[in-house]
Design a protein around this motif. Structure first.
Motif, PDB file in Angstrom:
ATOM      1  N   TRP A 257     -18.165  -1.663  -3.469  1.00 15.21           N
ATOM      2  CA  TRP A 257     -18.023  -3.107  -3.241  1.00 15.21           C
ATOM      3  C   TRP A 257     -18.204  -3.448  -1.763  1.00 15.21           C
ATOM      4  CZ3 TRP A 257     -18.521  -6.608  -6.797  1.00 15.21           C
ATOM      5  CH2 TRP A 257     -18.246  -6.278  -8.131  1.00 15.21           C
ATOM      6  N   ARG A 258     -17.694  -2.624  -0.882  1.00 12.32           N
ATOM      7  CA  ARG A 258     -17.884  -2.882   0.550  1.00 12.32           C
ATOM      8  C   ARG A 258     -19.356  -2.758   0.938  1.00 12.32           C
ATOM      9  NH1 ARG A 258     -12.840   0.279   1.278  1.00 12.32           N
ATOM     10  NH2 ARG A 258     -11.164  -1.192   1.836  1.00 12.32           N
ATOM     11  N   ALA A 259     -20.034  -1.776   0.363  1.00 10.65           N
ATOM     12  CA  ALA A 259     -21.451  -1.573   0.668  1.00 10.65           C
ATOM     13  C   ALA A 259     -22.300  -2.776   0.253  1.00 10.65           C
ATOM     14  CB  ALA A 259     -21.955  -0.309  -0.022  1.00 10.65           C
ATOM     15  N   LYS A 260     -21.822  -3.515  -0.744  1.00 11.47           N
ATOM     16  CA  LYS A 260     -22.552  -4.709  -1.205  1.00 11.47           C
ATOM     17  C   LYS A 260     -22.151  -5.958  -0.417  1.00 11.47           C
ATOM     18  CE  LYS A 260     -21.367  -3.560  -5.472  1.00 11.47           C
ATOM     19  NZ  LYS A 260     -21.199  -3.475  -6.939  1.00 11.47           N
ATOM     20  N   GLY A 261     -21.340  -5.769   0.632  1.00  5.57           N
ATOM     21  CA  GLY A 261     -20.999  -6.882   1.513  1.00  5.57           C
ATOM     22  C   GLY A 261     -19.802  -7.694   1.097  1.00  5.57           C
ATOM     23  N   HIS A 262     -18.971  -7.171   0.206  1.00  6.05           N
ATOM     24  CA  HIS A 262     -17.816  -7.925  -0.264  1.00  6.05           C
ATOM     25  C   HIS A 262     -16.569  -7.607   0.562  1.00  6.05           C
ATOM     26  CE1 HIS A 262     -19.579  -9.694  -3.888  1.00  6.05           C
ATOM     27  NE2 HIS A 262     -20.235  -8.548  -4.034  1.00  6.05           N
ATOM     28  N   GLU A 263     -15.721  -8.610   0.711  1.00  7.41           N
ATOM     29  CA  GLU A 263     -14.410  -8.431   1.335  1.00  7.41           C
ATOM     30  C   GLU A 263     -13.398  -8.131   0.238  1.00  7.41           C
ATOM     31  OE1 GLU A 263     -10.864 -11.150   3.289  1.00  7.41           O
ATOM     32  OE2 GLU A 263     -12.910 -11.949   3.224  1.00  7.41           O
ATOM     33  N   LEU A 264     -12.648  -7.044   0.404  1.00  9.14           N
ATOM     34  CA  LEU A 264     -11.686  -6.643  -0.618  1.00  9.14           C
ATOM     35  C   LEU A 264     -10.306  -7.225  -0.331  1.00  9.14           C
ATOM     36  CD1 LEU A 264     -13.981  -4.669  -1.294  1.00  9.14           C
ATOM     37  CD2 LEU A 264     -12.247  -2.898  -1.657  1.00  9.14           C
ATOM     38  N   VAL A 265      -9.799  -7.985  -1.287  1.00  7.39           N
ATOM     39  CA  VAL A 265      -8.404  -8.416  -1.272  1.00  7.39           C
ATOM     40  C   VAL A 265      -7.652  -7.386  -2.112  1.00  7.39           C
ATOM     41  CG1 VAL A 265      -6.774 -10.210  -1.932  1.00  7.39           C
ATOM     42  CG2 VAL A 265      -9.040 -10.840  -1.051  1.00  7.39           C
ATOM     43  N   ASP A 266      -6.889  -6.535  -1.470  1.00  2.80           N
ATOM     44  CA  ASP A 266      -6.354  -5.353  -2.134  1.00  2.80           C
ATOM     45  C   ASP A 266      -4.894  -5.543  -2.537  1.00  2.80           C
ATOM     46  OD1 ASP A 266      -5.921  -2.848  -3.110  1.00  2.80           O
ATOM     47  OD2 ASP A 266      -6.712  -1.788  -1.361  1.00  2.80           O
ATOM     48  N   LEU A 267      -4.651  -5.580  -3.850  1.00  6.15           N
ATOM     49  CA  LEU A 267      -3.292  -5.732  -4.374  1.00  6.15           C
ATOM     50  C   LEU A 267      -2.642  -4.393  -4.727  1.00  6.15           C
ATOM     51  CD1 LEU A 267      -3.610  -8.710  -6.907  1.00  6.15           C
ATOM     52  CD2 LEU A 267      -2.981  -8.800  -4.495  1.00  6.15           C
ATOM     53  N   THR A 268      -3.333  -3.284  -4.489  1.00  4.74           N
ATOM     54  CA  THR A 268      -2.825  -1.981  -4.937  1.00  4.74           C
ATOM     55  C   THR A 268      -1.376  -1.777  -4.514  1.00  4.74           C
ATOM     56  OG1 THR A 268      -5.055  -1.073  -4.673  1.00  4.74           O
ATOM     57  CG2 THR A 268      -3.246   0.489  -4.953  1.00  4.74           C
ATOM     58  N   LEU A 269      -0.520  -1.462  -5.474  1.00  2.67           N
ATOM     59  CA  LEU A 269       0.897  -1.263  -5.183  1.00  2.67           C
ATOM     60  C   LEU A 269       1.097  -0.020  -4.318  1.00  2.67           C
ATOM     61  CD1 LEU A 269       2.448  -1.964  -8.700  1.00  2.67           C
ATOM     62  CD2 LEU A 269       2.242  -3.540  -6.777  1.00  2.67           C
ATOM     63  N   PRO A 270       2.116  -0.026  -3.443  1.00  2.00           N
ATOM     64  CA  PRO A 270       2.381   1.151  -2.610  1.00  2.00           C
ATOM     65  C   PRO A 270       2.548   2.440  -3.407  1.00  2.00           C
ATOM     66  CG  PRO A 270       3.637  -0.719  -1.810  1.00  2.00           C
ATOM     67  CD  PRO A 270       2.996  -1.155  -3.097  1.00  2.00           C
ATOM     68  N   SER A 271       3.203   2.361  -4.542  1.00  3.34           N
ATOM     69  CA  SER A 271       3.403   3.566  -5.358  1.00  3.34           C
ATOM     70  C   SER A 271       2.079   4.098  -5.889  1.00  3.34           C
ATOM     71  CB  SER A 271       4.363   3.272  -6.516  1.00  3.34           C
ATOM     72  OG  SER A 271       3.877   2.218  -7.321  1.00  3.34           O
ATOM     73  N   VAL A 272       1.145   3.196  -6.180  1.00  5.44           N
ATOM     74  CA  VAL A 272      -0.174   3.619  -6.660  1.00  5.44           C
ATOM     75  C   VAL A 272      -0.986   4.216  -5.511  1.00  5.44           C
ATOM     76  CG1 VAL A 272      -2.339   2.843  -7.723  1.00  5.44           C
ATOM     77  CG2 VAL A 272      -0.155   1.917  -8.518  1.00  5.44           C
ATOM     78  N   ARG A 273      -0.849   3.645  -4.314  1.00  6.59           N
ATOM     79  CA  ARG A 273      -1.517   4.225  -3.137  1.00  6.59           C
ATOM     80  C   ARG A 273      -1.031   5.661  -2.907  1.00  6.59           C
ATOM     81  NH1 ARG A 273      -4.100   0.501   0.178  1.00  6.59           N
ATOM     82  NH2 ARG A 273      -3.626  -1.687  -0.242  1.00  6.59           N
ATOM     83  N   ARG A 274       0.278   5.865  -3.052  1.00  4.61           N
ATOM     84  CA  ARG A 274       0.832   7.209  -2.880  1.00  4.61           C
ATOM     85  C   ARG A 274       0.242   8.167  -3.910  1.00  4.61           C
ATOM     86  NH1 ARG A 274       5.312   9.417  -5.568  1.00  4.61           N
ATOM     87  NH2 ARG A 274       6.170  11.296  -4.576  1.00  4.61           N
ATOM     88  N   LEU A 275       0.104   7.708  -5.150  1.00  2.00           N
ATOM     89  CA  LEU A 275      -0.479   8.534  -6.196  1.00  2.00           C
ATOM     90  C   LEU A 275      -1.898   8.961  -5.825  1.00  2.00           C
ATOM     91  CD1 LEU A 275      -0.680   9.775  -9.024  1.00  2.00           C
ATOM     92  CD2 LEU A 275      -1.052   7.474  -9.938  1.00  2.00           C
TER      93      LEU A 275
END
Length: 292
Positions: free
Chosen positions: A97-115
């Protein structure tokens, strides 16, 4: 043998005592993500790459604010800003998505980031990764991505199909029951006793607290009612914990859903709710049970 499940039609207040779990309902990280959704929806065009989170209220609210709907695996989106859901995205999806020029609004929960971080750590050790989770769940799909070295197992019975590897890395989805994770870990070590198995408990702290509270609740009640959106895996786990402790239990997706359990048979009914269940829904369910 076929049978018809009993459903409670509540036309008058229950005489049973209602007992709340000590910890239940929406977690702080889910609340924070919900507030971020509200802020972002009011700041310009946005495409959701899947439902924002595992509760219908978030998706309904986003639709009312005019958010467009897409998918993490889509080739493109009509807006520059795209929203990564609470359940996360694979590194490949983010890069795409970044390569296609999009800005990411990231809702990923902290616990999921840790996973995801723990997955990367085990992968760097060249381990065959095994995820205790549920196929088709967005969190599971995001973690697996296109990685052929990640195998999803839903229960200990599926471990028998795992081919030998000298090194395994075992993870679990953030809302999986501790008993499910432990039985898979034991089965994996028994199946491959000569392998080096590194098992990391990647359940979220919020889920651990709710599971512990559920175990305590089952000692004080005669039956358990779980309120959680059907897309919320934590509701499945809380129901599973109640049944493992020998209590009759029912799970419903909303306060006004028919209850597949005859609550009039019990003196003390335990109430709990999934980590994405809004407080207002729990209050509405209690009012319904009390005849309000």
């Amino acid at each position: 043998m076929f049978y018809k499940a009993m459903s409670t039609i509540i036309s008058k207040p229950l005489r049973a005592e209602l007992l709340r779990a000590a910890v239940l309902g929406m977690s702080q990280e889910a609340r924070d993500a919900g507030l971020q959704v509200d802020r972002r929806l009011g700041s310009g065009p946005l495409t959701m790459l899947g439902a924002p989170g595992p509760h219908r209220a978030l998706l309904d609210r986003a639709r009312r604010h005019g958010a467009l709907e897409g998918d993490l695996n889509d080739a493109s989106a009509p807006t520059r800003r795209v929203m990564v859901p609470m359940t996360g995205a694979s590194a490949e999806q983010r890069q795409g998505w970044r390569a296609k020029g999009h800005e990411l609004v990231d809702l990923t929960l902290p616990s999921v980031r840790r996973l995801h971080a723990m997955k990367s750590l085990l992968a760097s050790e060249l381990r065959h990764l095994v995820l205790v989770g549920f196929r088709g769940d967005p969190e599971c799909e995001a973690l697996v991505g296109g990685n052929e070295r990640v195998t999803v197992v839903e229960n200990a019975d599926e471990v028998v199909r795992l081919p030998f590897s000298p090194r395994f890395g075992l993870l679990c989805q953030t809302s999986v029951a501790s008993r499910r994770f432990a039985t898979v870990a034991a089965a994996l070590r028994m199946r491959h006793p000569d392998s080096d198995v590194q098992a990391l408990d990647t359940r979220s702290p919020a889920m651990i607290r709710r599971e512990d509270a559920m175990a305590d609740l089952t000692r004080r009640c005669d039956a358990v009612l779980v309120l959680a959106d059907l897309a919320d895996l934590s509701g499945t786990t809380l129901y599973e914990v109640a049944r493992c402790h020998g209590k009759p239990a029912a799970r419903i997706g909303s306060p006004d859903t028919a209850i597949p359990l005859d609550l009039t048979e019990y003196r003390r009914i335990g109430l709990t709710a999934g980590v994405h269940t809004p407080d207002a829904e729990l209050e509405a369910l209690e009012a319904r049970l009390r005849g309000g």
